[in-house]
Design an enzyme around this catalytic site. Structure first.
Site, short mmCIF file in Angstrom:
data_model
loop_
_atom_site.label_atom_id
_atom_site.label_comp_id
_atom_site.label_asym_id
_atom_site.label_seq_id
_atom_site.Cartn_x
_atom_site.Cartn_y
_atom_site.Cartn_z
CD GLU A 99 -94.05 -73.29 -64.61
OE1 GLU A 99 -92.50 -73.12 -64.87
OE2 GLU A 99 -94.48 -72.03 -64.97
CD GLU A 144 -91.82 -67.86 -60.34
OE1 GLU A 144 -91.24 -67.11 -60.43
OE2 GLU A 144 -91.87 -69.58 -61.04
C1 GLA Z 1 -90.46 -70.84 -63.82
C2 GLA Z 1 -91.62 -69.93 -64.52
C3 GLA Z 1 -91.30 -70.07 -66.36
C4 GLA Z 1 -90.20 -70.63 -66.62
C5 GLA Z 1 -89.13 -71.90 -65.87
C6 GLA Z 1 -87.72 -72.01 -66.50
O1 GLA Z 1 -91.03 -72.06 -63.43
O2 GLA Z 1 -92.84 -70.13 -64.47
O3 GLA Z 1 -92.23 -69.67 -67.37
O4 GLA Z 1 -89.50 -69.33 -66.59
O5 GLA Z 1 -89.15 -70.93 -64.31
O6 GLA Z 1 -88.10 -72.53 -67.33
#
Ligand code: GLA
Length: 340
Positions: free
Chosen positions: A255, A150
């Protein structure tokens, strides 16, 4: 049938795990049956690996070479090793879930931010220490690492403490260290959310991936893929997937979840349909050679433990399993895509 078997010709099926999953026998059994890649939801983030006690007790000694501890993630590493489940490491660098003291002179938040040179040394030596431990104790268990998470926001580098201390090239130093200290063959990823948005997608390609690729420092693009029922448009998602794919990088959906706050049959069918559409995109890209998708990781095992319930402030039903491990309609629809 299981997710990992259904997709064995295409890509790994992964899941993010938390400390409760690793303790409860039914959750452990479900992970072993369905998945062939696991990511720690939290326990490999810097706040869990940087050793507060040791660093803060003798800041001068550890100023450039931060002390690390694996006490908080050993249980996950041991579980994965014992059951032969490859792991994704998440995440070496991030602006979140990293202690503030790490960025200050003398590891003291009341003092000014540390210099560029100090922060480059801390970042690189942190990564070195992580790999030294992992290479010695769990060689070849972690096949891929998110090296930075990020770093892009609103079409520019995110205003973060990494940018403030080191400057715009901070992530290059992290990838340099990760390449240098990881075992050969370890895949290095850049990971981010909203990676289908044009303003983010193009900046990532030009300002993050291109400089890393020029230096041979990145192997993969991690598309986090926290979706909702109507965002993003899956055409845009497919376009982005193919754009990253065309760079020749490995692609992981790192994710995946689809926020949905309505558990009715109708709504869970709509969730199943959206998952089917998404998995068709991954499978088609793989078949056509437009994106080399090698792993899709769901962000949590069960609806009842999804982070989205807290984040969205409403109970979310975003995953493939609920009620302690019962498959939902979406489970079957995802399996069906692979057998078409
Ligand atoms: C972001 C992070 C993850 C996690 C999610 C929420 O996407 O990359 O590690 O913290 O938020 O669970």
């Amino acid at each position: 049938m299981s997710l990992k078997d259904a997709y064995s010709n295409y890509f790994k099926m992964g899941v993010a795990v938390n400390p409760i999953d690793i303790l409860l026998p039914p959750a452990k059994a479900l992970i072993k049956k369905e998945y062939n890649s696991i990511t720690c939801e939290n326990n490999m983030k810097p706040m869990f690996i940087l050793d507060d006690e040791v660093n803060l007790a003798d800041p001068a000694k550890y100023d450039l070479e931060p002390a690390v501890t694996f006490d908080n993630c050993k249980v996950f590493l041991d579980f994965a090793k014992k059951n032969n489940i490859p792991m994704r490491g998440h995440t070496l660098g991030w602006h979140n879930q990293t202690p503030l003291w790490f960025f200050h002179e003398g590891y003291d938040e009341s003092k000014p931010l540390a210099s560029r040179e100090t922060m480059i040394a801390r970042l690189q030596n942190y990564i070195k220490a992580v790999f030294e431990y992992i290479n010695a104790n769990y060689p070849n268990l972690i096949y891929a690492w998110d090296v930075f998470n990020e770093i892009v926001d609103e079409g520019s580098f995110r205003k973060s403490i990494w940018l403030d201390t080191i400057g715009e090239d901070f992530f290059i130093f992290a990838f340099e260290a990760a390449r240098k200290y990881s075992l050969p063959g370890t895949q290095l990823f850049y990971n981010d959310y909203e990676t289908a948005e044009p303003w983010k997608r193009d900046f990532i390609c030009e300002k993050v991936l291109a400089p890393l690729m020029e230096r041979g420092l990145v192997d993969g693009m991690g598309m986090q893929s926290h979706l909702t029922m109507d965002h993003p448009d899956l055409e845009l998602y497919k376009f982005a997937l193919e754009k990253y794919g065309a760079l020749g990088l490995i692609i992981h959906a790192t994710e995946l979840d689809i926020h949905n706050a309505d558990p009715s049959d109708e709504s869970m069918q709509a969730l199943a349909d959206r998952y089917a559409e998404l998995f068709s995109i991954y499978v088609d890209a793989k078949k056509n050679g437009t994106a080399n998708v090698e792993c899709v990781t769901f962000w949590n095992l069960l609806d009842e433990e999804s982070w989205l319930t807290g984040f969205r402030k409403e109970r979310s039903y975003p995953l493939l399993f609920w009620k302690g491990g019962q498959p939902k309609k979406a489970y079957q629809s995802v399996i069906d895509v692979a057998s078409k």
